[in-house]
Scaffold this motif. Structure first.
Motif, PDB file in Angstrom:
ATOM      1  N   UNK A   4      46.712 -63.739  44.280  1.00 38.17           N
ATOM      2  CA  UNK A   4      47.700 -64.576  44.947  1.00 38.17           C
ATOM      3  C   UNK A   4      47.986 -64.049  46.343  1.00 38.17           C
ATOM      4  N   UNK A   5      48.154 -64.925  47.320  1.00 40.44           N
ATOM      5  CA  UNK A   5      48.527 -64.441  48.655  1.00 40.44           C
ATOM      6  C   UNK A   5      49.914 -63.826  48.646  1.00 40.44           C
ATOM      7  N   UNK A   6      50.093 -62.803  49.469  1.00 37.91           N
ATOM      8  CA  UNK A   6      51.382 -62.111  49.543  1.00 37.91           C
ATOM      9  C   UNK A   6      51.636 -61.736  51.002  1.00 37.91           C
ATOM     10  N   UNK A   7      52.281 -62.618  51.726  1.00 36.86           N
ATOM     11  CA  UNK A   7      52.492 -62.388  53.139  1.00 36.86           C
ATOM     12  C   UNK A   7      51.219 -62.582  53.930  1.00 36.86           C
ATOM     13  N   UNK A   8      51.202 -62.006  55.137  1.00 34.06           N
ATOM     14  CA  UNK A   8      50.067 -62.213  56.040  1.00 34.06           C
ATOM     15  C   UNK A   8      49.021 -61.112  55.959  1.00 34.06           C
ATOM     16  N   UNK A   9      49.304 -60.050  55.174  1.00 32.37           N
ATOM     17  CA  UNK A   9      48.352 -58.934  55.144  1.00 32.37           C
ATOM     18  C   UNK A   9      48.210 -58.314  53.759  1.00 32.37           C
ATOM     19  N   UNK A  10      48.390 -59.112  52.711  1.00 29.65           N
ATOM     20  CA  UNK A  10      48.251 -58.568  51.354  1.00 29.65           C
ATOM     21  C   UNK A  10      47.953 -59.677  50.365  1.00 29.65           C
ATOM     22  N   UNK A  11      47.371 -59.276  49.245  1.00 33.04           N
ATOM     23  CA  UNK A  11      47.220 -60.165  48.092  1.00 33.04           C
ATOM     24  C   UNK A  11      47.760 -59.438  46.876  1.00 33.04           C
ATOM     25  N   UNK A  12      48.255 -60.187  45.925  1.00 35.33           N
ATOM     26  CA  UNK A  12      48.755 -59.628  44.671  1.00 35.33           C
ATOM     27  C   UNK A  12      47.783 -60.005  43.572  1.00 35.33           C
ATOM     28  N   UNK A  13      47.216 -58.995  42.917  1.00 36.90           N
ATOM     29  CA  UNK A  13      46.243 -59.233  41.852  1.00 36.90           C
ATOM     30  C   UNK A  13      46.945 -59.079  40.517  1.00 36.90           C
ATOM     31  N   UNK A  14      46.960 -60.149  39.735  1.00 35.45           N
ATOM     32  CA  UNK A  14      47.594 -60.142  38.419  1.00 35.45           C
ATOM     33  C   UNK A  14      46.544 -59.970  37.336  1.00 35.45           C
ATOM     34  N   UNK A  15      46.816 -59.072  36.372  1.00 33.59           N
ATOM     35  CA  UNK A  15      45.944 -58.879  35.209  1.00 33.59           C
ATOM     36  C   UNK A  15      46.799 -58.932  33.952  1.00 33.59           C
ATOM     37  N   UNK A  16      46.179 -58.770  32.797  1.00 37.34           N
ATOM     38  CA  UNK A  16      46.883 -58.999  31.539  1.00 37.34           C
ATOM     39  C   UNK A  16      47.478 -57.750  30.908  1.00 37.34           C
ATOM     40  N   UNK A  17      46.906 -56.584  31.169  1.00 34.56           N
ATOM     41  CA  UNK A  17      47.338 -55.382  30.470  1.00 34.56           C
ATOM     42  C   UNK A  17      47.452 -54.193  31.425  1.00 34.56           C
ATOM     43  N   UNK A  18      48.154 -53.160  30.960  1.00 38.52           N
ATOM     44  CA  UNK A  18      48.260 -51.929  31.740  1.00 38.52           C
ATOM     45  C   UNK A  18      46.892 -51.258  31.894  1.00 38.52           C
ATOM     46  N   UNK A  19      46.054 -51.348  30.862  1.00 36.12           N
ATOM     47  CA  UNK A  19      44.705 -50.782  30.964  1.00 36.12           C
ATOM     48  C   UNK A  19      43.916 -51.452  32.084  1.00 36.12           C
ATOM     49  N   UNK A  20      44.059 -52.772  32.220  1.00 36.95           N
ATOM     50  CA  UNK A  20      43.340 -53.478  33.273  1.00 36.95           C
ATOM     51  C   UNK A  20      43.855 -53.094  34.656  1.00 36.95           C
ATOM     52  N   UNK A  21      45.157 -52.817  34.755  1.00 34.46           N
ATOM     53  CA  UNK A  21      45.685 -52.300  36.016  1.00 34.46           C
ATOM     54  C   UNK A  21      45.001 -50.985  36.354  1.00 34.46           C
ATOM     55  N   UNK A  52      44.253 -57.550  58.666  1.00 32.85           N
ATOM     56  CA  UNK A  52      43.743 -58.906  58.922  1.00 32.85           C
ATOM     57  C   UNK A  52      42.769 -58.984  60.088  1.00 32.85           C
ATOM     58  N   UNK A  53      42.666 -57.908  60.891  1.00 36.92           N
ATOM     59  CA  UNK A  53      41.676 -57.888  61.964  1.00 36.92           C
ATOM     60  C   UNK A  53      40.281 -57.594  61.417  1.00 36.92           C
ATOM     61  N   UNK A  54      40.221 -57.080  60.185  1.00 35.90           N
ATOM     62  CA  UNK A  54      38.945 -56.645  59.617  1.00 35.90           C
ATOM     63  C   UNK A  54      38.466 -57.576  58.514  1.00 35.90           C
ATOM     64  N   UNK A  55      39.402 -58.095  57.728  1.00 35.26           N
ATOM     65  CA  UNK A  55      39.022 -58.947  56.605  1.00 35.26           C
ATOM     66  C   UNK A  55      40.055 -60.057  56.441  1.00 35.26           C
ATOM     67  N   UNK A  56      39.853 -60.894  55.459  1.00 34.38           N
ATOM     68  CA  UNK A  56      40.783 -61.995  55.192  1.00 34.38           C
ATOM     69  C   UNK A  56      40.836 -62.220  53.689  1.00 34.38           C
ATOM     70  N   UNK A  57      41.784 -63.033  53.195  1.00 37.53           N
ATOM     71  CA  UNK A  57      41.937 -63.221  51.740  1.00 37.53           C
ATOM     72  C   UNK A  57      40.687 -63.739  51.046  1.00 37.53           C
TER      73      UNK A  57
END
Length: 216
Positions: A4-21, A52-57
């Motif tokens: 998921x996008x999170x502001x202009x310079x981050x994404x939030x990655x959601x997973x199902x379990x603590x092990x997957x984190x 954001x100067x190097x990569x994008x979502x």
């Protein structure tokens, strides 16, 4: 996995379990995609900040999808027996030890043996400065938080709740089950970094007698 996008310079990655984190955070630390500047793991998410100067979502999403999520990667992340693992000496004399044993259907000695046998890793930090949530707890020791939290838990208390083990870095209220205590200093704002237990750190608990506790 959801990205998921999170502001202009981050994404939030959601997973199902603590092990997957743990898998995701370990893979990103080992081989960070181009442009990644910071990783912030939590209970079921990893915040990935980027330049954001190097990569994008879009490119970052593709890089995340290509990360290895294999049984071998999971074993490497959760092994917890690295030579630089933090050894935490514990006096297992906590006020909740007997209750945990009774609710788990174990003796107090069995609780201690199971707690010290496990390989732990810091999943994320939160609640209070220096409070690390450690994954790897034996399933039989996983109990809900206390119905009535204590108004004050002493610093150094070693506790369990839900799927985690934690060590209270300073006196604070708390609802976890107290198994014992350590004299090891794990949080010191005067040092850099101030905590020994950063995300990804392997941890082992070692039973000691009262006279063997150390503040080193």
């Amino acid at each position: 996995m959801r990205v998921l996008p999170c502001g202009s310079d981050a994404v939030l990655v959601e997973v199902d379990t603590a092990d997957q984190v743990q898998q995701l955070h370990g893979a990103l630390r080992t081989a960070p995609p181009t442009g990644v500047t910071e990783l912030v793991p939590a209970a079921r998410t990893v915040l990935v900040r980027y330049d954001p100067r190097v990569t994008d979502p879009h490119r970052l999403r593709a890089a995340l999808a290509a990360l290895p999520h294999t049984a071998a990667a999971r074993t490497a992340v959760l092994a917890g027996d690295e030579p630089d693992a933090v050894r935490v000496p514990v006096r297992y004399d906590g006020p909740d030890l007997a209750e945990v044993a009774a609710r788990a259907g174990l003796t107090e000695r069995q609780v201690i043996e199971r707690h010290t046998a496990a390989h732990y890793r810091v999943a994320f930090c939160g609640f209070a400065p220096g409070f690390a949530y450690l994954t790897g707890l034996d399933p039989q020791l996983r109990l809900p938080r206390r119905s009535e939290p204590r108004t004050r838990v002493p610093a150094g208390s070693v506790a369990v709740a839900d799927e985690y083990t934690g060590i209270y870095p300073s006196p604070s209220p708390g609802g976890w089950h107290l198994l014992g205590s350590t004299a090891l200093t794990l949080w010191d704002p005067a040092t850099d970094p101030p905590t020994r237990l950063r995300p990804g750190t392997a941890v082992r608990f070692v039973e000691v007698s009262e006279s063997a506790g150390s503040g080193a």
